[in-house]
Design a protein around this motif. Structure first.
Motif, PDB file in Angstrom:
ATOM      1  N   PHE A  95       0.831  -1.205   0.000  1.00  0.00           N
ATOM      2  CA  PHE A  95       0.000   0.000   0.000  1.00  0.00           C
ATOM      3  C   PHE A  95       0.864   1.252   0.000  1.00  0.00           C
ATOM      4  CE2 PHE A  95      -1.782   3.407   2.633  1.00  0.00           C
ATOM      5  CZ  PHE A  95      -2.854   3.788   1.836  1.00  0.00           C
ATOM      6  N   ILE A  96       1.874   1.264   0.870  1.00  0.00           N
ATOM      7  CA  ILE A  96       2.740   2.446   0.974  1.00  0.00           C
ATOM      8  C   ILE A  96       3.473   2.690  -0.342  1.00  0.00           C
ATOM      9  CG2 ILE A  96       4.793   3.361   2.121  1.00  0.00           C
ATOM     10  CD1 ILE A  96       3.821   1.917   4.667  1.00  0.00           C
ATOM     11  N   GLN A  97       3.928   1.615  -0.977  1.00  0.00           N
ATOM     12  CA  GLN A  97       4.648   1.782  -2.241  1.00  0.00           C
ATOM     13  C   GLN A  97       3.728   2.249  -3.362  1.00  0.00           C
ATOM     14  OE1 GLN A  97       7.472  -1.427  -3.177  1.00  0.00           O
ATOM     15  NE2 GLN A  97       7.380  -2.038  -1.028  1.00  0.00           N
ATOM     16  N   ARG A  98       2.453   1.843  -3.322  1.00  0.00           N
ATOM     17  CA  ARG A  98       1.512   2.289  -4.351  1.00  0.00           C
ATOM     18  C   ARG A  98       1.262   3.797  -4.267  1.00  0.00           C
ATOM     19  NH1 ARG A  98      -1.538  -2.661  -3.148  1.00  0.00           N
ATOM     20  NH2 ARG A  98      -1.194  -4.153  -4.841  1.00  0.00           N
ATOM     21  N   LEU A  99       1.490   4.358  -3.077  1.00  0.00           N
ATOM     22  CA  LEU A  99       1.292   5.800  -2.933  1.00  0.00           C
ATOM     23  C   LEU A  99       2.196   6.586  -3.873  1.00  0.00           C
ATOM     24  CD1 LEU A  99       1.005   6.238   0.945  1.00  0.00           C
ATOM     25  CD2 LEU A  99      -0.841   6.308  -0.734  1.00  0.00           C
ATOM     26  N   SER A 100       3.336   5.999  -4.223  1.00  0.00           N
ATOM     27  CA  SER A 100       4.277   6.698  -5.106  1.00  0.00           C
ATOM     28  C   SER A 100       3.713   6.871  -6.508  1.00  0.00           C
ATOM     29  CB  SER A 100       5.605   5.934  -5.171  1.00  0.00           C
ATOM     30  OG  SER A 100       5.415   4.649  -5.746  1.00  0.00           O
ATOM     31  N   LEU A 101       2.647   6.111  -6.832  1.00  0.00           N
ATOM     32  CA  LEU A 101       2.026   6.240  -8.152  1.00  0.00           C
ATOM     33  C   LEU A 101       1.142   7.474  -8.239  1.00  0.00           C
ATOM     34  CD1 LEU A 101       1.039   2.489  -8.741  1.00  0.00           C
ATOM     35  CD2 LEU A 101       3.076   3.718  -9.556  1.00  0.00           C
ATOM     36  N   GLY A 102       0.920   8.111  -7.085  1.00  0.00           N
ATOM     37  CA  GLY A 102       0.177   9.354  -7.084  1.00  0.00           C
ATOM     38  C   GLY A 102      -1.326   9.202  -7.112  1.00  0.00           C
ATOM     39  N   ARG A 103      -1.829   7.999  -6.882  1.00  0.00           N
ATOM     40  CA  ARG A 103      -3.277   7.797  -6.891  1.00  0.00           C
ATOM     41  C   ARG A 103      -3.828   7.816  -5.468  1.00  0.00           C
ATOM     42  NH1 ARG A 103      -3.502   2.775 -11.265  1.00  0.00           N
ATOM     43  NH2 ARG A 103      -2.417   3.877 -12.944  1.00  0.00           N
ATOM     44  N   ASN A 104      -5.112   7.959  -5.377  1.00  0.00           N
ATOM     45  CA  ASN A 104      -5.771   8.040  -4.070  1.00  0.00           C
ATOM     46  C   ASN A 104      -6.218   6.649  -3.626  1.00  0.00           C
ATOM     47  OD1 ASN A 104      -6.898   9.046  -1.768  1.00  0.00           O
ATOM     48  ND2 ASN A 104      -8.790   9.720  -2.767  1.00  0.00           N
ATOM     49  N   TYR A 105      -5.314   5.896  -3.030  1.00  0.00           N
ATOM     50  CA  TYR A 105      -5.621   4.550  -2.570  1.00  0.00           C
ATOM     51  C   TYR A 105      -6.169   4.597  -1.145  1.00  0.00           C
ATOM     52  CZ  TYR A 105      -3.029   2.623  -6.533  1.00  0.00           C
ATOM     53  OH  TYR A 105      -2.609   2.278  -7.787  1.00  0.00           O
ATOM     54  N   THR A 106      -6.956   3.602  -0.800  1.00  0.00           N
ATOM     55  CA  THR A 106      -7.487   3.450   0.553  1.00  0.00           C
ATOM     56  C   THR A 106      -6.960   2.149   1.142  1.00  0.00           C
ATOM     57  OG1 THR A 106      -9.504   4.657  -0.011  1.00  0.00           O
ATOM     58  CG2 THR A 106      -9.560   3.281   1.979  1.00  0.00           C
ATOM     59  N   TYR A 107      -6.401   2.225   2.327  1.00  0.00           N
ATOM     60  CA  TYR A 107      -5.871   1.012   2.972  1.00  0.00           C
ATOM     61  C   TYR A 107      -6.998   0.285   3.693  1.00  0.00           C
ATOM     62  CZ  TYR A 107      -3.113  -2.079   5.920  1.00  0.00           C
ATOM     63  OH  TYR A 107      -2.595  -3.193   6.547  1.00  0.00           O
ATOM     64  N   GLU A 108      -7.161  -1.005   3.389  1.00  0.00           N
ATOM     65  CA  GLU A 108      -8.243  -1.788   3.972  1.00  0.00           C
ATOM     66  C   GLU A 108      -7.725  -3.018   4.715  1.00  0.00           C
ATOM     67  OE1 GLU A 108     -10.826  -2.672   0.726  1.00  0.00           O
ATOM     68  OE2 GLU A 108     -11.568  -0.605   0.542  1.00  0.00           O
ATOM     69  N   GLY A 109      -6.435  -3.062   4.965  1.00  0.00           N
ATOM     70  CA  GLY A 109      -5.856  -4.215   5.648  1.00  0.00           C
ATOM     71  C   GLY A 109      -5.900  -4.074   7.156  1.00  0.00           C
ATOM     72  N   ALA A 110      -5.155  -4.949   7.825  1.00  0.00           N
ATOM     73  CA  ALA A 110      -5.111  -4.953   9.291  1.00  0.00           C
ATOM     74  C   ALA A 110      -4.440  -3.687   9.814  1.00  0.00           C
ATOM     75  CB  ALA A 110      -4.369  -6.185   9.782  1.00  0.00           C
ATOM     76  N   LEU A 111      -4.823  -3.291  11.008  1.00  0.00           N
ATOM     77  CA  LEU A 111      -4.162  -2.185  11.719  1.00  0.00           C
ATOM     78  C   LEU A 111      -3.860  -2.655  13.137  1.00  0.00           C
ATOM     79  CD1 LEU A 111      -6.059   1.073  10.640  1.00  0.00           C
ATOM     80  CD2 LEU A 111      -3.666   0.485  10.196  1.00  0.00           C
ATOM     81  N   LEU A 112      -2.576  -2.792  13.441  1.00  0.00           N
ATOM     82  CA  LEU A 112      -2.146  -3.306  14.736  1.00  0.00           C
ATOM     83  C   LEU A 112      -1.419  -2.215  15.500  1.00  0.00           C
ATOM     84  CD1 LEU A 112      -0.695  -6.746  13.496  1.00  0.00           C
ATOM     85  CD2 LEU A 112      -3.048  -6.209  14.180  1.00  0.00           C
ATOM     86  N   GLY A 113      -1.634  -2.171  16.814  1.00  0.00           N
ATOM     87  CA  GLY A 113      -0.980  -1.182  17.658  1.00  0.00           C
ATOM     88  C   GLY A 113      -0.172  -1.837  18.762  1.00  0.00           C
ATOM     89  N   PHE A 114       0.501  -1.000  19.537  1.00  0.00           N
ATOM     90  CA  PHE A 114       1.332  -1.509  20.630  1.00  0.00           C
ATOM     91  C   PHE A 114       0.480  -2.148  21.722  1.00  0.00           C
ATOM     92  CE2 PHE A 114       3.355  -0.725  24.799  1.00  0.00           C
ATOM     93  CZ  PHE A 114       4.496  -1.495  24.647  1.00  0.00           C
ATOM     94  N   LEU A 115      -0.546  -1.432  22.167  1.00  0.00           N
ATOM     95  CA  LEU A 115      -1.338  -1.924  23.296  1.00  0.00           C
ATOM     96  C   LEU A 115      -2.275  -3.054  22.906  1.00  0.00           C
ATOM     97  CD1 LEU A 115      -2.194   1.426  25.134  1.00  0.00           C
ATOM     98  CD2 LEU A 115      -0.516  -0.305  25.786  1.00  0.00           C
ATOM     99  N   ASP A 116      -2.768  -3.047  21.650  1.00  0.00           N
ATOM    100  CA  ASP A 116      -3.726  -4.082  21.277  1.00  0.00           C
ATOM    101  C   ASP A 116      -3.091  -5.270  20.561  1.00  0.00           C
ATOM    102  OD1 ASP A 116      -3.260  -3.236  18.669  1.00  0.00           O
ATOM    103  OD2 ASP A 116      -5.127  -2.124  18.503  1.00  0.00           O
ATOM    104  N   PHE A 117      -1.791  -5.165  20.223  1.00  0.00           N
ATOM    105  CA  PHE A 117      -1.152  -6.320  19.588  1.00  0.00           C
ATOM    106  C   PHE A 117       0.233  -6.627  20.153  1.00  0.00           C
ATOM    107  CE2 PHE A 117       1.516  -8.573  16.593  1.00  0.00           C
ATOM    108  CZ  PHE A 117       0.710  -9.636  16.233  1.00  0.00           C
ATOM    109  N   LEU A 118       1.165  -5.662  20.046  1.00  0.00           N
ATOM    110  CA  LEU A 118       2.552  -6.003  20.357  1.00  0.00           C
ATOM    111  C   LEU A 118       2.736  -6.400  21.814  1.00  0.00           C
ATOM    112  CD1 LEU A 118       5.327  -6.230  19.037  1.00  0.00           C
ATOM    113  CD2 LEU A 118       5.829  -3.918  19.833  1.00  0.00           C
ATOM    114  N   LYS A 119       2.144  -5.644  22.720  1.00  0.00           N
ATOM    115  CA  LYS A 119       2.291  -5.992  24.135  1.00  0.00           C
ATOM    116  C   LYS A 119       1.628  -7.326  24.467  1.00  0.00           C
ATOM    117  CE  LYS A 119       1.847  -4.137  28.801  1.00  0.00           C
ATOM    118  NZ  LYS A 119       1.485  -2.950  29.622  1.00  0.00           N
ATOM    119  N   PRO A 120       0.345  -7.568  24.089  1.00  0.00           N
ATOM    120  CA  PRO A 120      -0.234  -8.886  24.369  1.00  0.00           C
ATOM    121  C   PRO A 120       0.460 -10.014  23.625  1.00  0.00           C
ATOM    122  CG  PRO A 120      -1.768  -7.508  23.110  1.00  0.00           C
ATOM    123  CD  PRO A 120      -0.671  -6.619  23.570  1.00  0.00           C
TER     124      PRO A 120
END
Length: 598
Positions: free
Chosen positions: A191-216
């Motif tokens: 997704f991040i690399q597609r941003l270089s194409l200059g289009r308006n992409y929407t990220y629909e994948g997983a979103l993990l954080g420190f408190l809700d993923f890495l720590k547990p």
């Protein structure tokens, strides 16, 4: 231990690739504040490149601790996961655009960091694979198919985890878990690399954080039957390589609670970008973290550093079956030391009528070597013949960074080995020591400085700043050399502090020098009292360039901001002023010394 006198005992390897047995045989933990690293709680470990931060982290890994403590895995007092920032792709070029445009960059950056850290943690589990039984493999498989799957699904990941064969080994299960996390990583990376194409992409994948993923995730790993139920350390190496936004995210993790269970140990090369969180609040010591500065060991505890290098060298010699002390293996130039001793004897003899200090031997220590160097540069016109040989001088030249001792020592070994024509290397000849030390000093101010000039061209004034730094180094070298051969009471000068200032421009140049190890930065009491001011100590690696005594670190001079500006912007005028008058015209009289010596 088998004899191997052909293998270079001073070769410097990347610590993460050194076997646990070799780490234990080579590592010396005797340095100030080491206990801070071992305590639960978040800790910053600051130090110049080569000061030993990565080696410390390698020593803290479980395979090394099992050997060091002579205990089983479940008996460890802490369990460490090694996370090298340099080996991640957290600095994708597209991320800079993401941060600039600010559409969800905090969430995506934290997700990328969390996934990258989890991948490195799973890789780090390979360190204990030799201790893992078939039962441990099944326990890990149950976690992957259960706990890990639930954590990923909670974060929005919708793919399936492949079936794990019943007979899979611990390492095979670990690798499968790694591949699952790499799939999660691929989603955000693409997704991040597609941003270089200059289009308006929407990220629909997983979103993990420190408190809700890495720590547990971390604590779930710790709860597995084969793991010790002890505090967990995440060893985050070279955190300077994080972007500013990622640094703020890491600081936000540090500001969170629960350090008794999970502690972040963060190493930096003195270029950590900010201590503010994503909300703009500043994390503070000692409330949020402890701090250890390895590079300050030389400026504040020199004897301890010398002992540490002595122990490191002795271990390496013993590992190579060389029956010599470090002093015997790196002998000084005998003729030079004899002449210096004669000068010392004359100073002692004249002390009753000409003494300056409290004791005759103090005067001899202070003035014999400078007098010898002055004699070489006087009628004999042979300053360059001063020999930088002998273990003690090599320790001083290394300027508080162990790698700066080992790398030249490895070169000395190579040259001595070639000169010996297949005979064992049992010591390094003084002329070879001197040759390598001088060569490395010149390289430090030429080819390495060219690299800095190239690195510092990204900003509008960075190339100019590198030029100013070179002016400053040359000016200080000339100043310290003129003091060394003068009749001043204190000639052992390698440091300057400010009696006023510095202004922003001058401070930026000094700090750039500290960033690239041309200076060590410390602090002392202000000249007029009340508070402290920055102290900058020139790296003794440069001593041979200016024919300085590398043991000259006790004294310091106060300078004004105007003098510093002349050094930075008008170096020729500064050196001409030195030649025309005396150093007293440009700097204040000596104010004492760093260690309270006589």
């Amino acid at each position: 231990m088998s004899s191997d006198l052909t293998k270079n005992p001073f070769a410097v390897q990347s610590p993460e690739h050194i076997a646990a047995e070799d780490v234990i045989s080579l590592f010396v933990e005797d340095f100030a504040d080491f206990h801070q690293v071992l305590r639960t709680g978040h800790t910053f470990l600051h130090g110049a490149r080569g000061s030993g931060k990565s080696m410390i982290f390698r020593y803290l890994e479980p395979d090394c601790q099992v050997i060091a403590k002579k205990c089983a895995l479940h008996q460890l007092e802490f369990f460490s996961f090694y996370i090298p920032i340099k080996e991640t792709d957290l600095r994708l070029t597209e991320l800079l655009r993401l941060e600039k445009e600010r559409h969800g960059s905090l969430a995506l950056n934290e997700h990328l960091m969390v996934v990258s850290f989890a991948i490195k943690m799973l890789a780090s589990l390979q360190r204990i694979s030799v201790h893992a039984s078939a039962t441990a493999a099944k326990d890990l498989a149950a976690f992957v198919d259960g706990g890990l799957k639930k954590l990923l699904q909670r974060g929005g990941w919708s793919a399936e985890i492949p079936a794990i064969a019943a007979e899979a080994s611990f390492d095979q299960v670990r690798q499968m878990a790694t591949e699952v996390m790499e799939e999660v990583h691929a989603e955000i990376s693409q997704f991040i690399q597609r941003l270089s194409l200059g289009r308006n992409y929407t990220y629909e994948g997983a979103l993990l954080g420190f408190l809700d993923f890495l720590k547990p995730f971390t604590l779930a790993l710790r709860s597995l039957p084969f793991m010790p139920k002890v505090p967990v350390f995440l060893l985050i190496d070279d955190a300077d390589n994080l972007s500013e936004e990622q640094t703020r995210i890491l600081n936000t993790w540090i500001s969170s609670r629960g350090v008794a269970e999970l502690s972040l140990k963060v190493s930096t090369q003195l270029r950590y970008k900010t201590y503010r969180t994503v909300s703009g609040q500043q994390i503070e010591m000692p409330h949020d973290f402890a701090e250890v500065e390895i590079s300050n060991v030389y400026t504040s505890d020199r004897d301890r550093y010398g002992k540490r290098v002595h122990d490191i060298v002795l271990r390496r010699l013993q590992k190579a079956n060389i029956a010599a002390t470090p002093e015997e293996f790196f002998p000084p130039d005998k003729e030079q030391e004899r002449e210096i001793e004669e000068l010392a004897a004359k100073i002692v003899e004249a002390f009753p009528t000409e003494g300056r200090g409290h004791r005759a031997r103090d005067d001899a220590y202070r003035y014999a070597r400078p007098n010898f160097i002055r004699g070489l540069g006087g009628a004999r016109k042979a300053s360059s013949t001063y020999s930088y040989a002998g273990f003690s001088q090599l320790v001083h030249v290394s300027s508080g960074v162990v790698r700066y001792f080992l790398e030249p020592a490895a070169l000395m070994w190579g040259e001595q080995s070639a000169a010996n024509d297949s005979k064992p290397v049992l010591s390094i000849a003084p002329h070879i020591q001197n040759k390598i030390v001088r060569s490395e000093a010149n390289r430090f101010l030429t080819s390495e400085f060219e690299r800095i000039t190239q690195d510092e061209t990204r900003g509008p004034d960075h190339r100019d700043k590198a030029w100013k730094l070179r002016n400053l180094i040359d000016s200080l070298g000339s100043l310290f050399q003129s003091i060394l051969v003068s009749d001043d009471a204190e000639r052992r000068i390698f440091s300057v502090a400010f009696s006023n200032g510095p202004d922003d421009e001058v401070r930026a140049v000094f700090n750039l020098g500290a960033e690239y190890n041309y200076f060590h930065k410390s602090s002392i009491g202000k000249k007029e009292g009340g508070g402290r001011t920055d102290l900058y100590i020139l790296s003794r690696r440069i001593a041979p360039v200016f024919n300085l005594d590398p043991s000259s670190f006790a004294g310091y001079k106060f300078i004004t901001n105007d003098t510093a500006r002349m050094m930075v912007l008008e170096p020729k005028r500064f050196t001409n002023s030195l030649r025309a008058g005396s150093s007293a015209d440009l700097v204040d009289p000596p104010q004492g010394n760093l260690f309270g010596e006589a």
